[in-house]
Design a protein around this motif. Sequence first.
Motif, PDB file in Angstrom:
ATOM      1  N   THR A 192     -37.589 -70.868  21.936  1.00  0.00           N
ATOM      2  CA  THR A 192     -36.812 -71.507  20.887  1.00  0.00           C
ATOM      3  C   THR A 192     -37.577 -71.399  19.587  1.00  0.00           C
ATOM      4  N   TRP A 229     -41.395 -71.631  20.160  1.00  0.00           N
ATOM      5  CA  TRP A 229     -41.882 -72.494  21.232  1.00  0.00           C
ATOM      6  C   TRP A 229     -41.500 -71.876  22.566  1.00  0.00           C
ATOM      7  N   ASP A 260     -40.641 -71.999  26.462  1.00  0.00           N
ATOM      8  CA  ASP A 260     -40.023 -72.977  27.353  1.00  0.00           C
ATOM      9  C   ASP A 260     -39.816 -72.324  28.720  1.00  0.00           C
ATOM     10  N   PRO A 261     -40.615 -72.701  29.729  1.00  0.00           N
ATOM     11  CA  PRO A 261     -41.618 -73.769  29.731  1.00  0.00           C
ATOM     12  C   PRO A 261     -42.900 -73.339  29.010  1.00  0.00           C
ATOM     13  N   TYR A 287     -47.245 -72.559  23.329  1.00  0.00           N
ATOM     14  CA  TYR A 287     -47.069 -73.057  24.692  1.00  0.00           C
ATOM     15  C   TYR A 287     -47.606 -74.498  24.715  1.00  0.00           C
ATOM     16  N   SER A 343     -47.506 -78.356  26.654  1.00  0.00           N
ATOM     17  CA  SER A 343     -47.157 -79.161  27.830  1.00  0.00           C
ATOM     18  C   SER A 343     -47.824 -80.518  27.697  1.00  0.00           C
TER      19      SER A 343
END
Length: 214
Positions: A2, A13, A15-16, A211, A213
Motif C-alpha cells: 500500500t 508499506w 502487507d504483511p 516492513y 510489525s
Amino acid sequence: MTDATPGSPRVRWADPGDAAAVAARIEAEVRLGTPRRIAFTGGSTPLKVLALLATRDLDWSQVTIALTDDRRVPDDHPASNFGKIHAALGATGARFERLVEGMAVAPFDLVWLGMGDDGHVASLFPTMQALVRPGPTVIATTPVPLPVEAPFDRLTLNEMALKATAEIILVVTGAAKRALLDRVLAGTDVAALAYPVSDVLRGCGPQVTIYWSE
C-alpha cells in the motif's frame, strides 16, 4: 503493498510486514540467480529473519553481503553485527564485504535498514561526531551521547552509499516507531524532519518499502 501518504510516492508499506515477509523479500532477491549485492542491517531485529533464511535451500554463491553499519569491536564480541550475520549465513557460500573506513562502495541491488527510537538509520544519528567523506563510502561515526546499551564507535555507509541501490527496505517493529514514521511521512513536524530516517523517506533516492510489525 500500500502507498504511504500523498507526496511520498517512493514509499510503500508492505502487507504483511513481519519477519516472514522480510525473509521472503530477501529470498526473492537471492533466487534471481545473478550477481546480487545486498546490504544487511545490524542490531537485534534481523536475527529472526536470518534464522528463517538459514533454513532455506538457497544458492547464495552469487550474493555479496555487506553491512549498513557496525560497531568497532572484534568479530567475536556480542555487539558485532558482522559476527552475528556471519554466524547465521557464513556457511551458505555468500561473499562478505567488510566495512573499511574511507572505502568506496559499489551500488547495491537491495539495502535493508532498521531504525532506532531516535530516528537513526545505519549509524547515522541525529547528533553524532562524523568524518565527512565525498561519494558513496564508509565513514566513522560516534553517536552523541553514546547509547548505554552499545557504547561503541561505529563504521557506517554514508547517505550516498545507502541510497546507491535499486530499493531500500526499512524494517521496524513496535507502536512507538510506527508513530515516529507517521510523523516523518506527514511532513508537518519540523522536529521529525530532522531525523536521519527522514532523509531516507523524503529525500531524493530509490523506492523505499516499509516492513512494520507490532
